[in-house]
Design an enzyme around this catalytic site. Sequence first.
Site, PDB file in Angstrom:
ATOM      1  N   HIS A  57     -32.571  16.938 -18.313  1.00 44.53           N
ATOM      2  CA  HIS A  57     -32.270  18.040 -19.241  1.00 44.53           C
ATOM      3  C   HIS A  57     -32.002  19.338 -18.480  1.00 44.53           C
ATOM      4  O   HIS A  57     -32.088  20.423 -19.067  1.00 44.53           O
ATOM      5  CB  HIS A  57     -33.425  18.216 -20.233  1.00 44.53           C
ATOM      6  N   CYS A 105     -59.586  42.149  -2.610  1.00 41.46           N
ATOM      7  CA  CYS A 105     -60.442  43.086  -1.885  1.00 41.46           C
ATOM      8  C   CYS A 105     -61.858  42.555  -1.789  1.00 41.46           C
ATOM      9  O   CYS A 105     -62.386  41.985  -2.736  1.00 41.46           O
ATOM     10  CB  CYS A 105     -60.501  44.475  -2.508  1.00 41.46           C
ATOM     11  N   GLU A 154     -47.062  27.838  -2.172  1.00 40.05           N
ATOM     12  CA  GLU A 154     -47.955  28.935  -1.792  1.00 40.05           C
ATOM     13  C   GLU A 154     -48.290  28.969  -0.298  1.00 40.05           C
ATOM     14  O   GLU A 154     -48.560  30.036   0.228  1.00 40.05           O
ATOM     15  CB  GLU A 154     -49.220  28.978  -2.649  1.00 40.05           C
ATOM     16  N   ASN A 205     -63.262  47.674  -5.160  1.00 37.21           N
ATOM     17  CA  ASN A 205     -62.497  46.479  -5.513  1.00 37.21           C
ATOM     18  C   ASN A 205     -62.214  46.587  -7.003  1.00 37.21           C
ATOM     19  O   ASN A 205     -63.154  46.686  -7.789  1.00 37.21           O
ATOM     20  CB  ASN A 205     -63.350  45.238  -5.181  1.00 37.21           C
ATOM     21  N   GLY A 206     -60.934  46.590  -7.377  1.00 43.22           N
ATOM     22  CA  GLY A 206     -60.590  46.708  -8.798  1.00 43.22           C
ATOM     23  C   GLY A 206     -59.392  47.633  -8.963  1.00 43.22           C
ATOM     24  O   GLY A 206     -58.691  47.939  -7.993  1.00 43.22           O
ATOM     25  N   GLU A 240     -49.012  20.703  -9.592  1.00 41.44           N
ATOM     26  CA  GLU A 240     -49.958  21.116  -8.557  1.00 41.44           C
ATOM     27  C   GLU A 240     -49.375  20.893  -7.153  1.00 41.44           C
ATOM     28  O   GLU A 240     -49.535  21.729  -6.266  1.00 41.44           O
ATOM     29  CB  GLU A 240     -51.282  20.354  -8.744  1.00 41.44           C
ATOM     30  N   TRP A 263     -56.519  43.927  -0.560  1.00 38.72           N
ATOM     31  CA  TRP A 263     -55.343  43.266  -1.124  1.00 38.72           C
ATOM     32  C   TRP A 263     -54.681  44.344  -1.982  1.00 38.72           C
ATOM     33  O   TRP A 263     -55.191  44.724  -3.028  1.00 38.72           O
ATOM     34  CB  TRP A 263     -55.768  42.071  -1.972  1.00 38.72           C
ATOM     35  N   LYS A 275     -57.775  34.942  -2.745  1.00 31.60           N
ATOM     36  CA  LYS A 275     -58.457  33.803  -3.362  1.00 31.60           C
ATOM     37  C   LYS A 275     -58.966  34.112  -4.766  1.00 31.60           C
ATOM     38  O   LYS A 275     -58.847  33.320  -5.669  1.00 31.60           O
ATOM     39  CB  LYS A 275     -59.622  33.404  -2.464  1.00 31.60           C
ATOM     40  N   ARG A 306     -60.367  37.193   0.388  1.00 30.10           N
ATOM     41  CA  ARG A 306     -60.201  38.018  -0.815  1.00 30.10           C
ATOM     42  C   ARG A 306     -59.060  39.017  -0.680  1.00 30.10           C
ATOM     43  O   ARG A 306     -58.679  39.693  -1.647  1.00 30.10           O
ATOM     44  CB  ARG A 306     -61.487  38.791  -1.106  1.00 30.10           C
ATOM     45  N   LYS A 329     -48.861  23.862  -4.421  1.00 31.00           N
ATOM     46  CA  LYS A 329     -49.442  23.830  -3.069  1.00 31.00           C
ATOM     47  C   LYS A 329     -48.347  24.100  -2.048  1.00 31.00           C
ATOM     48  O   LYS A 329     -48.539  24.862  -1.124  1.00 31.00           O
ATOM     49  CB  LYS A 329     -50.105  22.476  -2.761  1.00 31.00           C
TER      50      LYS A 329
HETATM   51  C1  F6R Z   1     -53.825  27.995  -6.053  1.00 27.74           C
HETATM   52  C2  F6R Z   1     -54.970  28.771  -6.436  1.00 27.74           C
HETATM   53  C3  F6R Z   1     -54.866  29.647  -7.623  1.00 27.74           C
HETATM   54  C4  F6R Z   1     -56.176  29.620  -8.422  1.00 27.74           C
HETATM   55  C5  F6R Z   1     -56.123  30.644  -9.557  1.00 27.74           C
HETATM   56  C6  F6R Z   1     -57.361  30.578 -10.425  1.00 27.74           C
HETATM   57  O1  F6R Z   1     -54.083  27.204  -4.940  1.00 27.74           O
HETATM   58  O2  F6R Z   1     -55.992  28.724  -5.798  1.00 27.74           O
HETATM   59  O3  F6R Z   1     -53.779  29.305  -8.413  1.00 27.74           O
HETATM   60  O4  F6R Z   1     -56.363  28.331  -8.920  1.00 27.74           O
HETATM   61  O5  F6R Z   1     -56.003  31.929  -9.018  1.00 27.74           O
HETATM   62  O6  F6R Z   1     -58.510  30.827  -9.681  1.00 27.74           O
HETATM   63  P1  F6R Z   1     -59.928  30.435 -10.236  1.00 27.74           P
HETATM   64  O7  F6R Z   1     -59.994  28.975 -10.358  1.00 27.74           O
HETATM   65  O8  F6R Z   1     -60.894  30.993  -9.236  1.00 27.74           O
HETATM   66  O9  F6R Z   1     -60.064  31.113 -11.579  1.00 27.74           O
END
Ligand code: F6R
Length: 609
Positions: free
Chosen positions: A505, A2, A489, A100-101, A482, A74, A604, A27, A486
């Site tokens: 395994h 949000c 997601e 937001n929360g 990672e 969100w 994000k 957000r 990527k």
């Molecule tokens: C994946 C991604 C998330 C963030 C995670 C932590 O691409 O962006 O997995 O890495 O939500 O976010 P931060 O780094 O802002 O604490």
Amino acid sequence: MCGIIGYIGEKEVVPILLAGLKRMEYRGYDSSGLAILGDDGIVVKKRIGKIAELEKEINGAKIPGWIGLGHTRWATHGIPSTNNAHPHRAKGGDLALIHNGIIENYSALRLDLTRKGHKFTTETDTETLIHLFQEYYRDCSLEEAVRMALKKVNGTYGIAVISRDEPDKIVVARMGSPIVLGLNKNENFVASDMAAFVEHTRDVIYLNDGEMATLYKDKIEQYSLEKEHIPLRVDRITFSVDQIEKGGFPHFMLKEIFEQPNTVEDAMRGRLLEDEGIAKLAGIEKHSKALTEAKRIIIVACGTSWHAAMVGEYMIEEFAKIPVEVEYASEFRYRDPIVEPGTIVIAISQSGETADTLAAMREAQRKGAVCLAICNVVGSTIAREADAGLYLYAGPEIGVASTKAFTSQITVLALIALFIGRRKRMSILDGREWVKEMKALPQKITQILEHNSIIKEIAEKFMNEKNCLYLGRGYNFPIALEGALKLKEISYIHAEGYPAAEMKHGPIALIDKNMPVVFIATKDATYEKIISNIEEVRARRGRVIAIATEGDEEIKEKAETVIYVPEVPHYLLPLVTVIPLQLLAYHIAVLRENDVDQPRNLAKSVTVE
Ligand code: F6R
């Protein structure tokens, strides 16, 4: 999680709110809404979907007024729908609220308020708040009503409230969700992120938990939930509007991938001394003794930042010889971890607002640990609450999938490993070599980015796969994780990362002609072993994509597809091997016509648990 924006001033309100919401769409983007307070009272417009849908709903109409609230959602409680979208109102429109929360005790509050005659019309936790404000808003000011009501609330909030009866103010409060105020001549702003109003002002005030503020057109008053006056502390933000535009790229994610030669350089700028072969880290200098003598380092983080933390573990253990544990912040905060004297905790967070990472850091501080932070967003809560820290200086990261922040986090962790390592056993010659190799990285990353069109062609071959395995060893194991994250997601293809040797395994049972396997098979100490793992996959007709070191001709015989990266020392491998994986995920997602910058269900900045 949000985004909220509020404006009070003399300009046309709707365009300011819509532009601010678009800047914060990362957000949350399942529904959005506006409330405008003018001569006709409070007018609310809401719409399910992205901000573009809200824009269509408004269709250029002028909604006169001098105060406005905007929200992009969100969903946590209640499905994404126009009805559940914010702003929420009470009593025929006398009050409007954005939030937001999460209000954790909303069920009990709702029951109580229903008994008192309040009628609820949405499924959200937020609606409880506005009814509670209304309940207390008798013979007192709006801020007093909000203050009294918030005493009854458990949970997290960043809120902004307006009232038709007090049309000269916006009341805001913060507990656990970010709030930043923007000050300008004859206008003031509130938002979850300063990007929302950066083209109007760069003078900002960060609210802390337990703080409130009243915004008038020409002044701001700040105070605590306990009514204590707080003197205004104005910071000046430095980032420019260009940094939050796509700059000719089709997506923020691609722009951010291509920024990495610069952002990696920015993360080390002024922090490496070549002659002495050391890292100079002013941000954590005062804790250098505690760091060097630390018995243990615990790194807490989530998601991509957690993967960077794993690379940090490898580097710090190998070169600084301090035992490191990497913990999911969400687990650390609830499992009563042992934090003995001599433990240093490092919290890594791009946004600096991730609820779990913040809570883990606070828990470690309660247990007496020195907490250092590695954050990108300047002035973020984790950055402010840490005992000391280092910024990434990567500039705003807007694509929901983290890319440039990841490589900057690893760069900063490498600096920390060198910082401690040189104070311990690392020789000046090794230190100089390290500095030289780090300084060569931006050029090497640029070289990999030149393979972009080849990687796009590879993406075309694999875009319709249903599953994918990512395998790596040593420093490349976190990169396998990672790479898989990527892909899943943004492309929604199921992907898993494993240490390559673990394949036999269990995961080897999945291998057949329909299973592409991305091997990170660079020339390092485990190269021969990983070649054996590739053979095991080939023997079961799996399709191999290899990330390999330039000049490795042998691997062409083993893999269906090879993407080359320049040679770097083993401890810097993650900074080059992750780049093709970011591009691969990006191109596959684009080819599948997914919304790369705003993938489904994600947001994000995860400011809820
Ligand atoms: C994946 C991604 C998330 C963030 C995670 C932590 O691409 O962006 O997995 O890495 O939500 O976010 P931060 O780094 O802002 O604490």
